[in-house]
Design a protein around this motif. Structure first.
Motif, PDB file in Angstrom:
ATOM      1  N   TYR A 191       0.844  -1.203   0.000  1.00 43.55           N
ATOM      2  CA  TYR A 191       0.000   0.000   0.000  1.00 43.55           C
ATOM      3  C   TYR A 191       0.879   1.253   0.000  1.00 43.55           C
ATOM      4  CZ  TYR A 191      -4.632  -2.077   0.738  1.00 43.55           C
ATOM      5  OH  TYR A 191      -5.816  -2.757   0.585  1.00 43.55           O
ATOM      6  N   ARG A 192       1.879   1.263   0.889  1.00 46.15           N
ATOM      7  CA  ARG A 192       2.774   2.417   0.967  1.00 46.15           C
ATOM      8  C   ARG A 192       3.522   2.630  -0.352  1.00 46.15           C
ATOM      9  NH1 ARG A 192       6.058   0.923   5.772  1.00 46.15           N
ATOM     10  NH2 ARG A 192       4.398   0.099   7.013  1.00 46.15           N
ATOM     11  N   TYR A 193       3.968   1.547  -0.961  1.00 49.86           N
ATOM     12  CA  TYR A 193       4.698   1.631  -2.224  1.00 49.86           C
ATOM     13  C   TYR A 193       3.836   2.273  -3.314  1.00 49.86           C
ATOM     14  CZ  TYR A 193       6.806   0.159  -6.617  1.00 49.86           C
ATOM     15  OH  TYR A 193       7.334   0.141  -7.872  1.00 49.86           O
ATOM     16  N   PHE A 194       2.609   1.795  -3.475  1.00 53.65           N
ATOM     17  CA  PHE A 194       1.740   2.353  -4.514  1.00 53.65           C
ATOM     18  C   PHE A 194       1.367   3.800  -4.217  1.00 53.65           C
ATOM     19  CE2 PHE A 194       1.100  -2.094  -5.685  1.00 53.65           C
ATOM     20  CZ  PHE A 194       1.218  -1.997  -7.062  1.00 53.65           C
ATOM     21  N   LYS A 195       1.171   4.114  -2.956  1.00 50.86           N
ATOM     22  CA  LYS A 195       0.814   5.487  -2.590  1.00 50.86           C
ATOM     23  C   LYS A 195       1.981   6.443  -2.880  1.00 50.86           C
ATOM     24  CE  LYS A 195      -1.252   8.080   1.162  1.00 50.86           C
ATOM     25  NZ  LYS A 195      -1.742   8.029   2.532  1.00 50.86           N
ATOM     26  N   ARG A 196       3.203   6.001  -2.604  1.00 47.92           N
ATOM     27  CA  ARG A 196       4.374   6.840  -2.790  1.00 47.92           C
ATOM     28  C   ARG A 196       4.757   6.960  -4.272  1.00 47.92           C
ATOM     29  NH1 ARG A 196       8.357   4.190   0.265  1.00 47.92           N
ATOM     30  NH2 ARG A 196       8.676   2.955  -1.583  1.00 47.92           N
ATOM     31  N   CYS A 197       4.707   5.867  -5.014  1.00 43.35           N
ATOM     32  CA  CYS A 197       5.195   5.868  -6.402  1.00 43.35           C
ATOM     33  C   CYS A 197       4.128   6.212  -7.441  1.00 43.35           C
ATOM     34  CB  CYS A 197       5.801   4.513  -6.736  1.00 43.35           C
ATOM     35  SG  CYS A 197       7.258   4.153  -5.740  1.00 43.35           S
ATOM     36  N   PHE A 198       2.868   5.953  -7.119  1.00 40.14           N
ATOM     37  CA  PHE A 198       1.776   6.206  -8.071  1.00 40.14           C
ATOM     38  C   PHE A 198       0.689   6.997  -7.352  1.00 40.14           C
ATOM     39  CE2 PHE A 198       3.800   2.145  -9.052  1.00 40.14           C
ATOM     40  CZ  PHE A 198       4.227   2.363 -10.346  1.00 40.14           C
ATOM     41  N   HIS A 199       0.878   8.317  -7.271  1.00 41.82           N
ATOM     42  CA  HIS A 199      -0.001   9.178  -6.477  1.00 41.82           C
ATOM     43  C   HIS A 199      -1.458   9.137  -6.918  1.00 41.82           C
ATOM     44  CE1 HIS A 199       3.628  10.775  -4.746  1.00 41.82           C
ATOM     45  NE2 HIS A 199       4.089  11.051  -5.962  1.00 41.82           N
ATOM     46  N   SER A 200      -1.704   9.026  -8.214  1.00 39.12           N
ATOM     47  CA  SER A 200      -3.083   9.082  -8.707  1.00 39.12           C
ATOM     48  C   SER A 200      -3.779   7.722  -8.719  1.00 39.12           C
ATOM     49  CB  SER A 200      -3.095   9.671 -10.126  1.00 39.12           C
ATOM     50  OG  SER A 200      -2.349   8.829 -10.980  1.00 39.12           O
ATOM     51  N   VAL A 201      -3.098   6.681  -8.284  1.00 44.50           N
ATOM     52  CA  VAL A 201      -3.666   5.333  -8.293  1.00 44.50           C
ATOM     53  C   VAL A 201      -4.182   4.990  -6.902  1.00 44.50           C
ATOM     54  CG1 VAL A 201      -3.097   2.899  -8.561  1.00 44.50           C
ATOM     55  CG2 VAL A 201      -2.207   4.560 -10.187  1.00 44.50           C
ATOM     56  N   LYS A 202      -5.399   4.493  -6.844  1.00 45.76           N
ATOM     57  CA  LYS A 202      -6.011   4.105  -5.564  1.00 45.76           C
ATOM     58  C   LYS A 202      -6.102   2.583  -5.505  1.00 45.76           C
ATOM     59  CE  LYS A 202      -9.201   4.879  -2.086  1.00 45.76           C
ATOM     60  NZ  LYS A 202      -8.798   4.022  -1.048  1.00 45.76           N
ATOM     61  N   VAL A 203      -5.391   1.989  -4.561  1.00 46.41           N
ATOM     62  CA  VAL A 203      -5.431   0.542  -4.340  1.00 46.41           C
ATOM     63  C   VAL A 203      -6.560   0.259  -3.355  1.00 46.41           C
ATOM     64  CG1 VAL A 203      -4.187  -1.442  -3.404  1.00 46.41           C
ATOM     65  CG2 VAL A 203      -2.982   0.252  -4.782  1.00 46.41           C
ATOM     66  N   THR A 204      -7.478  -0.641  -3.737  1.00 47.57           N
ATOM     67  CA  THR A 204      -8.614  -0.953  -2.863  1.00 47.57           C
ATOM     68  C   THR A 204      -8.431  -2.264  -2.097  1.00 47.57           C
ATOM     69  OG1 THR A 204      -9.793  -2.021  -4.685  1.00 47.57           O
ATOM     70  CG2 THR A 204     -10.264   0.321  -4.269  1.00 47.57           C
ATOM     71  N   ARG A 205      -7.568  -3.152  -2.629  1.00 46.54           N
ATOM     72  CA  ARG A 205      -7.398  -4.442  -1.958  1.00 46.54           C
ATOM     73  C   ARG A 205      -6.092  -5.097  -2.395  1.00 46.54           C
ATOM     74  NH1 ARG A 205     -11.912  -9.190  -2.075  1.00 46.54           N
ATOM     75  NH2 ARG A 205     -10.922 -10.533  -0.564  1.00 46.54           N
ATOM     76  N   ILE A 206      -5.425  -5.729  -1.442  1.00 45.77           N
ATOM     77  CA  ILE A 206      -4.227  -6.511  -1.729  1.00 45.77           C
ATOM     78  C   ILE A 206      -4.441  -7.899  -1.137  1.00 45.77           C
ATOM     79  CG2 ILE A 206      -1.764  -6.798  -1.242  1.00 45.77           C
ATOM     80  CD1 ILE A 206      -1.512  -3.762  -1.350  1.00 45.77           C
ATOM     81  N   THR A 207      -4.248  -8.920  -1.979  1.00 47.92           N
ATOM     82  CA  THR A 207      -4.447 -10.293  -1.541  1.00 47.92           C
ATOM     83  C   THR A 207      -3.151 -11.064  -1.712  1.00 47.92           C
ATOM     84  OG1 THR A 207      -6.743 -10.170  -2.286  1.00 47.92           O
ATOM     85  CG2 THR A 207      -5.845 -12.367  -1.850  1.00 47.92           C
ATOM     86  N   ASN A 208      -2.650 -11.592  -0.622  1.00 48.35           N
ATOM     87  CA  ASN A 208      -1.436 -12.399  -0.663  1.00 48.35           C
ATOM     88  C   ASN A 208      -1.783 -13.854  -0.957  1.00 48.35           C
ATOM     89  OD1 ASN A 208      -0.780 -10.166   1.645  1.00 48.35           O
ATOM     90  ND2 ASN A 208       0.978 -10.628   0.386  1.00 48.35           N
ATOM     91  N   THR A 209      -0.792 -14.597  -1.398  1.00 44.55           N
ATOM     92  CA  THR A 209      -0.973 -16.022  -1.651  1.00 44.55           C
ATOM     93  C   THR A 209      -0.133 -16.823  -0.665  1.00 44.55           C
ATOM     94  OG1 THR A 209       0.789 -16.026  -3.302  1.00 44.55           O
ATOM     95  CG2 THR A 209      -1.466 -15.697  -4.097  1.00 44.55           C
ATOM     96  N   TYR A 210      -0.568 -18.051  -0.420  1.00 46.55           N
ATOM     97  CA  TYR A 210       0.101 -18.920   0.546  1.00 46.55           C
ATOM     98  C   TYR A 210       0.249 -20.316  -0.044  1.00 46.55           C
ATOM     99  CZ  TYR A 210      -1.528 -15.223   3.654  1.00 46.55           C
ATOM    100  OH  TYR A 210      -1.786 -14.011   4.222  1.00 46.55           O
ATOM    101  N   ASP A 211       1.282 -21.020   0.374  1.00 43.93           N
ATOM    102  CA  ASP A 211       1.489 -22.402  -0.039  1.00 43.93           C
ATOM    103  C   ASP A 211       0.779 -23.298   0.967  1.00 43.93           C
ATOM    104  OD1 ASP A 211       2.295 -24.839  -0.946  1.00 43.93           O
ATOM    105  OD2 ASP A 211       4.432 -24.546  -0.536  1.00 43.93           O
ATOM    106  N   ILE A 212      -0.372 -23.831   0.577  1.00 44.34           N
ATOM    107  CA  ILE A 212      -1.196 -24.598   1.508  1.00 44.34           C
ATOM    108  C   ILE A 212      -1.232 -26.094   1.192  1.00 44.34           C
ATOM    109  CG2 ILE A 212      -2.666 -22.629   2.056  1.00 44.34           C
ATOM    110  CD1 ILE A 212      -4.790 -24.048   0.231  1.00 44.34           C
ATOM    111  N   ALA A 213      -0.351 -26.568   0.315  1.00 41.60           N
ATOM    112  CA  ALA A 213      -0.406 -27.971  -0.111  1.00 41.60           C
ATOM    113  C   ALA A 213      -0.276 -28.931   1.069  1.00 41.60           C
ATOM    114  CB  ALA A 213       0.685 -28.245  -1.139  1.00 41.60           C
ATOM    115  N   GLU A 214       0.721 -28.742   1.895  1.00 45.11           N
ATOM    116  CA  GLU A 214       0.923 -29.641   3.039  1.00 45.11           C
ATOM    117  C   GLU A 214      -0.226 -29.523   4.039  1.00 45.11           C
ATOM    118  OE1 GLU A 214       4.261 -30.592   6.501  1.00 45.11           O
ATOM    119  OE2 GLU A 214       4.679 -29.068   4.999  1.00 45.11           O
ATOM    120  N   LEU A 215      -0.685 -28.303   4.279  1.00 45.01           N
ATOM    121  CA  LEU A 215      -1.808 -28.083   5.181  1.00 45.01           C
ATOM    122  C   LEU A 215      -3.072 -28.756   4.659  1.00 45.01           C
ATOM    123  CD1 LEU A 215      -3.151 -26.721   7.633  1.00 45.01           C
ATOM    124  CD2 LEU A 215      -3.407 -24.663   6.225  1.00 45.01           C
ATOM    125  N   ALA A 216      -3.321 -28.677   3.377  1.00 42.43           N
ATOM    126  CA  ALA A 216      -4.503 -29.311   2.791  1.00 42.43           C
ATOM    127  C   ALA A 216      -4.459 -30.820   2.964  1.00 42.43           C
ATOM    128  CB  ALA A 216      -4.618 -28.943   1.321  1.00 42.43           C
TER     129      ALA A 216
END
Length: 145
Positions: free
Chosen positions: A36-61
């Motif tokens: 969020y901070r990166y996009f706000k600092r580098c792309f002032h006119s761009v509004k980020v509404t959501r960031i979704t991370n990914t996880y390795d869940i193979a072993e957990l599954a």
């Protein structure tokens, strides 16, 4: 069964033009707050509404599937004992023919162990972000910049 399937709503995958996938994200940049901070600092006119991370869940599954199987075995053992009046016996060690044990007790203990393993693996997975991140912008034109 065919009649049942004909009445289920079919959901088509939705392509969202506002969302971009970023891969090979450096480890220091993987947290949502940092991005969020990166996009706000580098792309002032761009509004980020959501960031979704990914996880390795193979072993957990796999562990969760094994836990589910153990829970089904507990339910079956209870039903068997209720219907037959005697406890179901199992041999957890297939190489030794003399180690028959009460199935309900055995599967209950095993499922308790696996619940702890699932909890531990869940905590581990959630603390380790993968290198792929999905970023959703306010509109499609912002995603194209």
């Amino acid at each position: 069964m065919r009649l049942y399937w004909n009445h289920l709503p079919i959901h088509q995958p939705v392509c969202d033009e506002r969302t971009l996938m970023f891969s090979n994200v450096e480890e220091i940049m993987r947290s949502a707050r940092t991005l969020y901070r990166y996009f706000k600092r580098c792309f002032h006119s761009v509004k980020v509404t959501r960031i979704t991370n990914t996880y390795d869940i193979a072993e957990l599954a796999n562990t969760q599937a094994h836990l589910q199987m153990l829970k089904e075995a507990v339910r079956y053992s209870k039903c068997y004992e209720e219907e037959n009046g005697t406890p179901l016996q199992v041999n957890p060690n297939i190489f030794c023919c003399r180690s028959w044990v009460n199935a309900l007790e055995y599967y209950t203990k095993e499922s308790e162990k696996y619940e702890k393993v699932v909890k531990h693996q869940t905590d581990e997975v959630l603390s380790t972000l993968e290198h792929v991140v999905f970023v959703q912008f306010q509109n499609a034109s912002m995603a194209q910049r």
